[in-house]
Design an enzyme around this catalytic site. Sequence first.
Site, PDB file in Angstrom:
ATOM      1  N   HIS A  92      45.187  43.116  31.911  1.00 39.48           N
ATOM      2  CA  HIS A  92      43.717  43.099  32.026  1.00 39.48           C
ATOM      3  C   HIS A  92      43.234  43.701  33.339  1.00 39.48           C
ATOM      4  CE1 HIS A  92      42.818  40.411  28.504  1.00 39.48           C
ATOM      5  NE2 HIS A  92      44.134  40.330  28.580  1.00 39.48           N
ATOM      6  N   ASP A 117      38.200  47.253  39.675  1.00 46.15           N
ATOM      7  CA  ASP A 117      38.137  46.244  38.617  1.00 46.15           C
ATOM      8  C   ASP A 117      38.799  46.821  37.369  1.00 46.15           C
ATOM      9  OD1 ASP A 117      37.414  43.930  37.263  1.00 46.15           O
ATOM     10  OD2 ASP A 117      35.365  43.940  38.048  1.00 46.15           O
TER      11      ASP A 117
HETATM   12  O1  F6P Z   1      41.776  39.333  34.190  1.00 43.55           O
HETATM   13  C1  F6P Z   1      41.941  38.765  35.406  1.00 43.55           C
HETATM   14  C2  F6P Z   1      42.154  37.261  35.412  1.00 43.55           C
HETATM   15  O2  F6P Z   1      43.063  36.908  36.398  1.00 43.55           O
HETATM   16  C3  F6P Z   1      42.647  36.662  34.121  1.00 43.55           C
HETATM   17  O3  F6P Z   1      44.030  36.700  33.949  1.00 43.55           O
HETATM   18  C4  F6P Z   1      42.103  35.295  34.233  1.00 43.55           C
HETATM   19  O4  F6P Z   1      41.863  34.738  33.001  1.00 43.55           O
HETATM   20  C5  F6P Z   1      40.794  35.467  34.993  1.00 43.55           C
HETATM   21  O5  F6P Z   1      40.941  36.623  35.750  1.00 43.55           O
HETATM   22  C6  F6P Z   1      40.402  34.281  35.852  1.00 43.55           C
HETATM   23  O6  F6P Z   1      41.328  34.060  36.879  1.00 43.55           O
HETATM   24  P1  F6P Z   1      41.997  32.668  37.158  1.00 43.55           P
HETATM   25  O7  F6P Z   1      42.715  32.253  35.913  1.00 43.55           O
HETATM   26  O8  F6P Z   1      42.921  32.904  38.308  1.00 43.55           O
HETATM   27  O9  F6P Z   1      40.885  31.725  37.466  1.00 43.55           O
END
Ligand code: F6P
Length: 469
Positions: free
Chosen positions: A163, A371
Amino acid sequence: MSETSSSGRPIIIAANRLPVMRADGGQWTPSPGGLVRALYPMLRESGGTWVGWTGEPDDDPEPFTVEGVDLRPIPISADEMTLYYEGFSNDALWPLYHDALRESTFDNDQWQAYRSVNERFAAELAEVAPDESVVWVHDYQLQLVPGLLRERRPDLTIGFFLHIPFPPVDLFTRLPWRDQIATGLLGCDLVGFQRPKDAANFVATVDQLLDVAIDGNTIAHGGRTTSVGEYPISIDVAEVEEIATGRATRQRTSQIRARLGDPEVIMLGVDRLDYTKGIGLRLRAFARLLEDGRLDPTRHVMVQVATPTREAVEHYQDERASIERLVGEINGRFSRIGLPVVHYLYQSLPYDELVALYRAGDVMLVTPFRDGMNLVAKEYAAAHIDGDGVLVLSEFAGAADELTDAVLVNPHDERALQDAIVEAVEMHRHERRGRMSGLRDQIRKSDVQGWADRFLAALDVASTTRKES
Ligand code: F6P
């Protein structure tokens, strides 16, 4: 998407977080982040299995079902949360994969914890996945899972989607465990990325590091093949439109505007509070425009929603302190009694409140330094069922490849960012509507359903090719 792949096989999703987490009152609420926002509605529609962490250290509930989705929790201890999640995932990989915007910490204990949590995921997947089923692994926290799972279960079709951006070779090769991570991903039949550039970076990386033969988008290694491709993720456009159309949302949008003092222009930022998002940059641009008289504090206000995230990681604490100091300085200088010029919310808001805010926002500022995609930009366009509103979008967000009707800007160029904001604020109604209609056409063409369908269809083709080769 159905709970089966295009060839009719069951699908199991694996991601660091489960799509739900415990709220203060103990009930399950949606987890933060674009990944969950994108995948959960699809699985909810049809049922399916999701393997992941509840977000709480040492939390080990029995498998359970929420809204028809079968959830299989993976326990993560408090130590592992520090080493695997805050450490290796978010203090080594995250900055490295985002242009090295902050220095990465490379620590062997963190790496060992990353390995062992990835092994736990692979073991659970090996146990729950029916014969010949499809496992779809998500994001940078789980890059070793495909390789580990392939060793245990050669029968499975394994896909991976990253992602976030995949870094250029010169950055990736800084990683002391670069070979293991690259090899882990090659356990897949298909590795998907947001942009062609990310896919190209990955291919160049394995070409440099490993013994592989590359033919277009197919990598041959050790008697197997892995395909690579780009699949820009999107949002559930119909869901956002439905919320945006509702009476409650319309009322809330009017109430928000009134509470803000009915300004001429509301500028909006909505981000996880992450140093990649360029929140400070846009606040400084706003302050400079007020100072120079190009914006007027009686007519122009900013709302910045910053969702709490990774609060134990020092880079995030520094970023929060710096943003909050800036908000204080700007408000101290330009606000009037009862009418702050920046409204700052360090909170996680319910989705319908966010959609009401999107609708209230005349200008949306999405200005990350880097991003993977940025789904907020797409949500803003989906929410503007009135056909109005301007999106200012960083060229360094993956979404910029598709959302070419935004006002695109290089956020590293201070003057260009200030000019882009003024251009958006002063844009003629006719042009605003023309651009918004282009943005809305674009997101309707490729919503999250289409994204998943395209990835899963390509995964079926890739696994057939692997089996036949
Ligand atoms: O896409 C980036 C990401 O790290 C995802 O894997 C995740 O769901 C989201 O951002 C939120 O991050 P975190 O799980 O570290 O709160």
